[in-house]
Design a protein around this motif. Structure first.
Motif, PDB file in Angstrom:
ATOM      1  N   ILE A  40       0.786  -1.232   0.000  1.00  0.00           N
ATOM      2  CA  ILE A  40       0.000   0.000   0.000  1.00  0.00           C
ATOM      3  C   ILE A  40       0.823   1.291   0.000  1.00  0.00           C
ATOM      4  O   ILE A  40       0.333   2.337  -0.392  1.00  0.00           O
ATOM      5  CB  ILE A  40      -0.986  -0.041   1.208  1.00  0.00           C
ATOM      6  CG1 ILE A  40      -2.136   0.947   1.013  1.00  0.00           C
ATOM      7  CG2 ILE A  40      -0.275   0.184   2.518  1.00  0.00           C
ATOM      8  CD1 ILE A  40      -3.279   0.683   1.935  1.00  0.00           C
ATOM      9  N   CYS A  41       2.078   1.244   0.419  1.00  0.00           N
ATOM     10  CA  CYS A  41       2.795   2.502   0.663  1.00  0.00           C
ATOM     11  C   CYS A  41       3.530   3.018  -0.576  1.00  0.00           C
ATOM     12  O   CYS A  41       3.934   2.252  -1.449  1.00  0.00           O
ATOM     13  CB  CYS A  41       3.802   2.322   1.783  1.00  0.00           C
ATOM     14  SG  CYS A  41       3.013   1.941   3.338  1.00  0.00           S
ATOM     15  N   ASP A  42       3.693   4.347  -0.616  1.00  0.00           N
ATOM     16  CA  ASP A  42       4.527   4.967  -1.641  1.00  0.00           C
ATOM     17  C   ASP A  42       5.934   5.188  -1.112  1.00  0.00           C
ATOM     18  O   ASP A  42       6.904   5.093  -1.828  1.00  0.00           O
ATOM     19  CB  ASP A  42       3.946   6.321  -2.051  1.00  0.00           C
ATOM     20  CG  ASP A  42       2.519   6.195  -2.524  1.00  0.00           C
ATOM     21  OD1 ASP A  42       2.245   5.258  -3.289  1.00  0.00           O
ATOM     22  OD2 ASP A  42       1.687   7.016  -2.114  1.00  0.00           O
ATOM     23  N   LYS A  43       5.989   5.570   0.182  1.00  0.00           N
ATOM     24  CA  LYS A  43       7.284   5.815   0.804  1.00  0.00           C
ATOM     25  C   LYS A  43       7.353   5.065   2.111  1.00  0.00           C
ATOM     26  O   LYS A  43       6.318   4.749   2.705  1.00  0.00           O
ATOM     27  CB  LYS A  43       7.460   7.311   1.073  1.00  0.00           C
ATOM     28  CG  LYS A  43       7.720   8.090  -0.194  1.00  0.00           C
ATOM     29  CD  LYS A  43       8.081   9.498   0.128  1.00  0.00           C
ATOM     30  CE  LYS A  43       8.347  10.262  -1.152  1.00  0.00           C
ATOM     31  NZ  LYS A  43       8.399  11.702  -0.891  1.00  0.00           N
ATOM     32  N   VAL A  44       8.567   4.802   2.551  1.00  0.00           N
ATOM     33  CA  VAL A  44       8.727   4.026   3.768  1.00  0.00           C
ATOM     34  C   VAL A  44       9.709   4.729   4.693  1.00  0.00           C
ATOM     35  O   VAL A  44      10.744   5.227   4.249  1.00  0.00           O
ATOM     36  CB  VAL A  44       9.269   2.609   3.447  1.00  0.00           C
ATOM     37  CG1 VAL A  44       9.253   1.749   4.695  1.00  0.00           C
ATOM     38  CG2 VAL A  44       8.454   1.948   2.351  1.00  0.00           C
ATOM     39  N   ALA A  45       9.355   4.774   5.961  1.00  0.00           N
ATOM     40  CA  ALA A  45      10.290   5.253   6.974  1.00  0.00           C
ATOM     41  C   ALA A  45      10.590   4.093   7.904  1.00  0.00           C
ATOM     42  O   ALA A  45       9.687   3.504   8.480  1.00  0.00           O
ATOM     43  CB  ALA A  45       9.670   6.402   7.760  1.00  0.00           C
TER      44      ALA A  45
ATOM     45  N   PHE B 159      14.808   6.499   5.120  1.00  0.00           N
ATOM     46  CA  PHE B 159      13.570   6.982   4.548  1.00  0.00           C
ATOM     47  C   PHE B 159      13.726   7.002   3.038  1.00  0.00           C
ATOM     48  O   PHE B 159      14.728   7.478   2.525  1.00  0.00           O
ATOM     49  CB  PHE B 159      13.287   8.395   5.070  1.00  0.00           C
ATOM     50  CG  PHE B 159      11.939   8.926   4.660  1.00  0.00           C
ATOM     51  CD1 PHE B 159      10.818   8.684   5.457  1.00  0.00           C
ATOM     52  CD2 PHE B 159      11.782   9.676   3.510  1.00  0.00           C
ATOM     53  CE1 PHE B 159       9.574   9.176   5.102  1.00  0.00           C
ATOM     54  CE2 PHE B 159      10.536  10.174   3.144  1.00  0.00           C
ATOM     55  CZ  PHE B 159       9.433   9.915   3.949  1.00  0.00           C
ATOM     56  N   GLY B 160      12.759   6.434   2.342  1.00  0.00           N
ATOM     57  CA  GLY B 160      12.889   6.445   0.891  1.00  0.00           C
ATOM     58  C   GLY B 160      11.608   5.985   0.239  1.00  0.00           C
ATOM     59  O   GLY B 160      10.629   5.678   0.920  1.00  0.00           O
ATOM     60  N   THR B 161      11.625   5.957  -1.080  1.00  0.00           N
ATOM     61  CA  THR B 161      10.458   5.452  -1.779  1.00  0.00           C
ATOM     62  C   THR B 161      10.415   3.942  -1.579  1.00  0.00           C
ATOM     63  O   THR B 161      11.396   3.327  -1.151  1.00  0.00           O
ATOM     64  CB  THR B 161      10.531   5.749  -3.281  1.00  0.00           C
ATOM     65  OG1 THR B 161      11.679   5.079  -3.796  1.00  0.00           O
ATOM     66  CG2 THR B 161      10.634   7.226  -3.547  1.00  0.00           C
ATOM     67  N   LEU B 162       9.271   3.375  -1.917  1.00  0.00           N
ATOM     68  CA  LEU B 162       9.081   1.947  -1.747  1.00  0.00           C
ATOM     69  C   LEU B 162      10.195   1.157  -2.448  1.00  0.00           C
ATOM     70  O   LEU B 162      10.802   0.264  -1.875  1.00  0.00           O
ATOM     71  CB  LEU B 162       7.710   1.562  -2.319  1.00  0.00           C
ATOM     72  CG  LEU B 162       7.197   0.172  -2.000  1.00  0.00           C
ATOM     73  CD1 LEU B 162       6.990   0.017  -0.510  1.00  0.00           C
ATOM     74  CD2 LEU B 162       5.901  -0.092  -2.743  1.00  0.00           C
TER      75      LEU B 162
END
Lengths: 328, 289
Positions: free
Chosen positions: A221-226, A236-239
């Motif tokens: 579901i995510c676009d970015k991940v921390a 921290f970055g994009t998927l």
């Protein structure tokens, strides 16, 4: 492309008890753009939920206290808002889904009334209209509208979570914080709820913060991940960046501990040791006691954020930003 | 699911569930019936009682139960049955109102103490002081200060039994307060007032209700005791306790004067206790069937 919806700058939240100070969140910074979904991944106690509560302005005080930082939401700093102003934002602009749907509904009110409650709190409409809206919301999350007169205990866990989602989305919020929305559900229901949230994300254009410790959910579901460790965002970055090109030793450890269907191993590689107690964090890098690449420097000096690409940030001494490489 | 089944499933709140479960409990239902009969008797005493409560007939004094006087007559020839029915008016209303006062004030204070942590210590220590004084002694002190009479007696009994309700309510609210749906309510922008009224109190009320049914019996006993001591209702107004106390003088020669009022008190206290027990079981989700 999109406007910045939420900007968290250097957020520090500590819990104070009589004899200890628990450093739950230690300088978290990130941006969230409109219609974006950010996943917060980390172990239990890493500070994910506290960060979310901070954004809602719901950090229990006492013992919690926001010591530093800004949370800019639609141009206003949430940390500085009064309780009355916060109340107007909560439920209307920012909503939250809690971990356990079994306990997050009031057992003595019908689900319809509970959905209508949030609508009535933030809109000037009659009770009857609110109930009508509640029925629509139920339909939207896939529950027949006529069940609005039933009580929470008449619903299954997955359906309760849908009701909770319906409450959270009733006022079409700009930001939805989902605190481990699928953890308490079994796998098939998890898939249903995730599919629902994914659909709602595209239909309602709501931004989300998805708190989880399930990387599968993140991928879904995510676009970015921390990646959060001991109250800090370590990566921290994009998927794609996190899944394909992760840099931080902790992220690497996390991915290594996911079972792989193709490789038969007797024992999964684990990250050795335990996360440090938030009351007693090590100096220097929080991860160094467990890090396979730890050096003397890691022990003494807390690494700064290192920018790898525009979207990819890592907090580790092993890496140097593109600019600093150029300088040398 | 067919429509009739669905209809049945509706409105299954805890309260409806509780009502259904308590209907299965035969003893509790019997107690409820007895109570309802007694309350009806008290309310319609004028029509049910065969005689006026103060109608004297000295020729028939100390009559044993017979068809003319179902439970006999007292030292002044007054019909004991009529006096008990009229007495029920006062005893039952004292019981209910005194408990009402205790529940409202005690429960309110308990809820405030639990919700606002700053007030907690002040309120609960105050309640502890109240609790340290035996409640009957407290009630006696209050009636002595305020003077005797029905109203003062209700206040005295209500205030002296208030601390236990405060304790029960506080404990109950403390448990409910920590539940996730309260935090969820906060997260949708509920004000404190809304949260207490809509989310916390309805969920915290069940233990208090049970405590109250048990308390009514105690309050009637206290009222009887106070009247017995001459601090409550003054003759000729009939009240179960004062009936007992006047009958006490003649207990060796003539038993109906003490026996029947005592029986009435016992019946109400017993019925309320069983009803309270039944309610507690019915409200306990672990015994759900």
């Amino acid at each position: 492309m999109n406007e910045k919806l939420l900007e968290v700058k250097d957020l520090v939240i500590h819990y104070f008890t009589d004899d200890e100070e628990a450093c739950a969140v230690n300088g978290i910074s990130f941006d969230l753009k409109e219609q974006e979904v950010v996943g917060f991944v980390g172990e239990t106690g890493a500070g994910k939920t506290t960060t979310a509560l901070g954004i809602m302005g719901l950090v229990p005080a006492p013992p919690g206290k926001v010591l530093n930082g800004e949370i800019i939401f639609e141009g206003k700093d949430i940390v500085k808002l009064s309780e009355a102003e916060l109340r107007k934002i909560r439920g209307d602009k920012i909503t939250m889904i809690f971990q356990d749907p079994m306990t997050s509904l009031n057992p003595v009110l019908t689900v319809g009334e509970q959905i209508a409650e949030v609508i009535l709190l933030h809109n000037k409409i009659s009770r009857k209209e609110a109930i009508e809206r509640a029925k629509e919301m139920l339909e939207m999350v896939g529950i027949p509208g006529e069940r609005h007169e039933e009580y929470p205990h008449q619903f299954s866990g997955g359906m309760k979570q849908r009701v909770v989602i319906a409450i959270a989305l009733a006022c079409s919020p700009a930001l939805l914080i989902a605190d481990e929305p699928t953890t308490a559900l079994d796998v098939t229901i998890q898939a249903q709820v995730l599919a629902l949230m994914k659909r709602l994300k595209t239909d309602l254009k709501t931004s989300m913060i998805m708190i989880t410790h399930d990387l599968g959910v993140v991928a879904e579901i995510c676009d970015k991940v921390a990646i959060i460790y001991a109250g800090e965002i370590v990566e921290f970055g994009t998927l794609a960046e996190i899944f394909e090109d992760h840099r931080h030793p902790y992220t690497e450890g996390l991915f290594n501990s996911i079972p792989d269907l193709d490789v038969d191993v007797a024992r999964l590689p684990v990250i050795k040791g335990l996360m440090p107690a938030p009351t007693n964090l090590p100096d220097g890098c929080k991860f160094y006691p467990r890090c396979p690449y730890a050096t003397e420097r890691c022990k003494n000096e807390n690494p700064d954020r290192v920018t790898i690409t525009d979207t990819h940030i890592v907090r580790c001494h092993l890496f140097r930003s593109a600019e600093s490489i150029k300088e040398t | 699911m067919d429509s009739s089944k669905r209809h049945k499933a509706r409105n299954n709140s805890i309260w409806a569930d509780t009502a259904r479960r308590i209907r299965k409990n035969k003893m509790a239902m019997l107690s409820l019936t007895i109570l309802i009969i007694l309350i009806i008797c008290a309310v319609f005493a004028k029509w049910i009682a065969p005689y006026q409560y103060d109608a004297q007939n000295l020729k028939e004094a100390f009559a044993y139960p017979n068809w003319k006087h179902l439970l006999g007559t007292d030292n002044l020839g007054r019909d004991i049955f009529s006096r008990i029915i009229y007495g029920g008016r006062i005893s039952l209303s004292v019981g209910l109102i005194a408990v009402g006062i205790a529940v409202v004030i005690g429960g309110g204070l308990g809820a405030i103490a639990a919700f606002y942590t700053k007030a907690d210590n002040i309120i609960m220590r105050f309640m502890d002081v109240f609790m340290a004084i035996p409640s009957l002694l407290m009630a006696m002190a209050i009636t002595t200060a305020l003077g005797s009479g029905t109203r003062n007696m209700m206040i005295a009994i209500g205030i002296s039994s208030m601390p236990q309700y405060a304790r029960v309510m506080r404990a109950s609210v403390l448990t409910v307060k920590e539940q996730e749906f309260v935090e969820a309510a906060k997260s949708i922008g509920c004000s404190n007032k809304m949260m207490i009224i809509r989310h916390i109190l309805p969920n915290a009320f069940a233990p208090l209700l049970v405590q109250a049914t048990l308390g009514v019996g105690n309050a009637i006993l206290s009222a009887s005791t106070l009247s017995f001591l001459g601090l409550g209702i003054q003759p000729p107004t009939p009240e179960w306790g004062s009936l007992l106390s006047t009958g006490r003088i003649y207990i060796r020669q003539y038993w109906p004067m003490t026996f029947f009022p005592g029986l009435a008190i016992m019946l109400v206290v017993y019925a309320l206790n069983i009803l309270g027990d039944g309610l507690r079981d019915a409200l306990d989700p672990k015994l759900k069937n």
